[in-house]
Write a protein that holds these residues in place. Structure first.
Motif, PDB file in Angstrom:
ATOM      1  N   GLY A 115     -13.221-101.041 -46.847  1.00 34.50           N
ATOM      2  CA  GLY A 115     -13.616-102.076 -45.903  1.00 34.50           C
ATOM      3  C   GLY A 115     -15.113-102.317 -45.805  1.00 34.50           C
ATOM      4  N   TYR A 116     -15.849-101.969 -46.847  1.00 35.82           N
ATOM      5  CA  TYR A 116     -17.298-102.166 -46.839  1.00 35.82           C
ATOM      6  C   TYR A 116     -17.721-103.102 -47.968  1.00 35.82           C
ATOM      7  CZ  TYR A 116     -17.406 -98.127 -43.770  1.00 35.82           C
ATOM      8  OH  TYR A 116     -17.200 -97.267 -42.720  1.00 35.82           O
ATOM      9  N   VAL A 117     -18.912-103.690 -47.811  1.00 32.95           N
ATOM     10  CA  VAL A 117     -19.563-104.458 -48.870  1.00 32.95           C
ATOM     11  C   VAL A 117     -20.977-103.918 -49.003  1.00 32.95           C
ATOM     12  CG1 VAL A 117     -18.187-106.564 -48.568  1.00 32.95           C
ATOM     13  CG2 VAL A 117     -20.306-106.278 -47.268  1.00 32.95           C
ATOM     14  N   LEU A 118     -21.598-104.188 -50.123  1.00 33.47           N
ATOM     15  CA  LEU A 118     -22.951-103.712 -50.360  1.00 33.47           C
ATOM     16  C   LEU A 118     -23.956-104.769 -49.912  1.00 33.47           C
ATOM     17  CD1 LEU A 118     -24.424-101.267 -51.553  1.00 33.47           C
ATOM     18  CD2 LEU A 118     -24.528-102.509 -53.721  1.00 33.47           C
ATOM     19  N   ASP A 119     -25.011-104.311 -49.236  1.00 34.73           N
ATOM     20  CA  ASP A 119     -26.058-105.210 -48.756  1.00 34.73           C
ATOM     21  C   ASP A 119     -27.409-104.571 -49.046  1.00 34.73           C
ATOM     22  OD1 ASP A 119     -27.277-107.382 -47.559  1.00 34.73           O
ATOM     23  OD2 ASP A 119     -26.602-106.911 -45.533  1.00 34.73           O
ATOM     24  N   LEU A 120     -28.427-105.397 -49.189  1.00 36.48           N
ATOM     25  CA  LEU A 120     -29.797-104.911 -49.361  1.00 36.48           C
ATOM     26  C   LEU A 120     -30.477-104.980 -48.007  1.00 36.48           C
ATOM     27  CD1 LEU A 120     -32.116-103.900 -51.101  1.00 36.48           C
ATOM     28  CD2 LEU A 120     -32.646-106.273 -51.672  1.00 36.48           C
ATOM     29  N   GLY A 125     -32.785 -99.633 -48.310  1.00 29.95           N
ATOM     30  CA  GLY A 125     -32.425-100.238 -49.597  1.00 29.95           C
ATOM     31  C   GLY A 125     -30.980-100.689 -49.564  1.00 29.95           C
ATOM     32  N   PHE A 126     -30.241-100.359 -50.610  1.00 28.22           N
ATOM     33  CA  PHE A 126     -28.845-100.772 -50.658  1.00 28.22           C
ATOM     34  C   PHE A 126     -28.018 -99.881 -49.747  1.00 28.22           C
ATOM     35  CE2 PHE A 126     -30.516-102.496 -54.604  1.00 28.22           C
ATOM     36  CZ  PHE A 126     -30.055-103.802 -54.502  1.00 28.22           C
ATOM     37  N   ALA A 127     -27.171-100.528 -48.951  1.00 29.10           N
ATOM     38  CA  ALA A 127     -26.327 -99.788 -48.017  1.00 29.10           C
ATOM     39  C   ALA A 127     -24.991-100.496 -47.897  1.00 29.10           C
ATOM     40  CB  ALA A 127     -27.005 -99.706 -46.649  1.00 29.10           C
ATOM     41  N   TYR A 128     -23.956 -99.702 -47.649  1.00 30.63           N
ATOM     42  CA  TYR A 128     -22.637-100.268 -47.393  1.00 30.63           C
ATOM     43  C   TYR A 128     -22.568-100.668 -45.920  1.00 30.63           C
ATOM     44  CZ  TYR A 128     -21.291 -98.368 -51.914  1.00 30.63           C
ATOM     45  OH  TYR A 128     -21.204 -98.110 -53.257  1.00 30.63           O
ATOM     46  N   VAL A 129     -22.104-101.879 -45.687  1.00 32.51           N
ATOM     47  CA  VAL A 129     -21.958-102.382 -44.317  1.00 32.51           C
ATOM     48  C   VAL A 129     -20.510-102.838 -44.144  1.00 32.51           C
ATOM     49  CG1 VAL A 129     -24.384-103.054 -44.074  1.00 32.51           C
ATOM     50  CG2 VAL A 129     -22.731-104.711 -44.965  1.00 32.51           C
TER      51      VAL A 129
END
Length: 164
Positions: A115-120, A125-129
């Motif tokens: 249930g997460y997507v990757l975001d900058l 830096g890059f994190a799952y949200v």
């Protein structure tokens, strides 16, 4: 495969590498042609700064964030989540992945399917949200102000559609 110290001698000149890239060959194809790993070719291209001076690689062109001039580019590109995203896109483009890249993709998809997507993000830096409805089938949080175009198809998790 060639030993690490022999790679510089096994690979062609910088000029020849540029010609091969311009002819449409990717790192994997060049590596096979010269009997070295794809990582060795990538390292050499980074060493001679091909990626900074030349056009974006096909994979980088799909990813919605341009980190080529980011002051923390090295740290960002070494994050496992970013490696997983790059491997995911490379796989969808039909490239052969190394065992390490396959592991990165598996870990990446595990988080996406939780249930997460990757975001900058600024800072980490890059994190799952957490996924939002506006993310749809995308494996990334599409940045505001960046138009959605044909590349989004390579960033969709079509297997997630089947799970709904």
């Amino acid at each position: 495969m060639a030993a690490e110290g022999e790679i510089m001698m096994v690979l062609p000149s910088d000029y020849e590498l540029q010609k091969l890239l311009s002819a449409g060959l990717n790192e994997t194809q060049i590596a096979k042609q010269f009997g070295v790993t794809q990582q060795a070719v990538g390292n050499r291209l980074n060493y001679i700064e091909i990626y900074r001076k030349g056009p974006k690689s096909p994979v980088s062109s799909v990813i919605p964030w341009d980190i080529s001039q980011h002051p923390e580019k090295k740290r960002l590109t070494q994050q496992a989540s970013f490696r997983g995203l790059r491997g995911y896109v490379r796989n969808k483009m039909g490239e052969t992945l190394t065992e390490r890249a396959k592991l990165d993709v598996r870990a990446f998809l595990n988080r996406v399917r939780q249930g997460y997507v990757l975001d900058l993000m600024d800072g980490p830096g890059f994190a799952y949200v957490p996924r939002e409805a506006s993310d749809g089938l995308l494996v990334v949080r599409w940045p505001e102000g960046v138009p959605r175009d044909g590349r989004t198809a390579l960033l969709e998790d079509n297997d997630r559609h089947a799970e709904r």
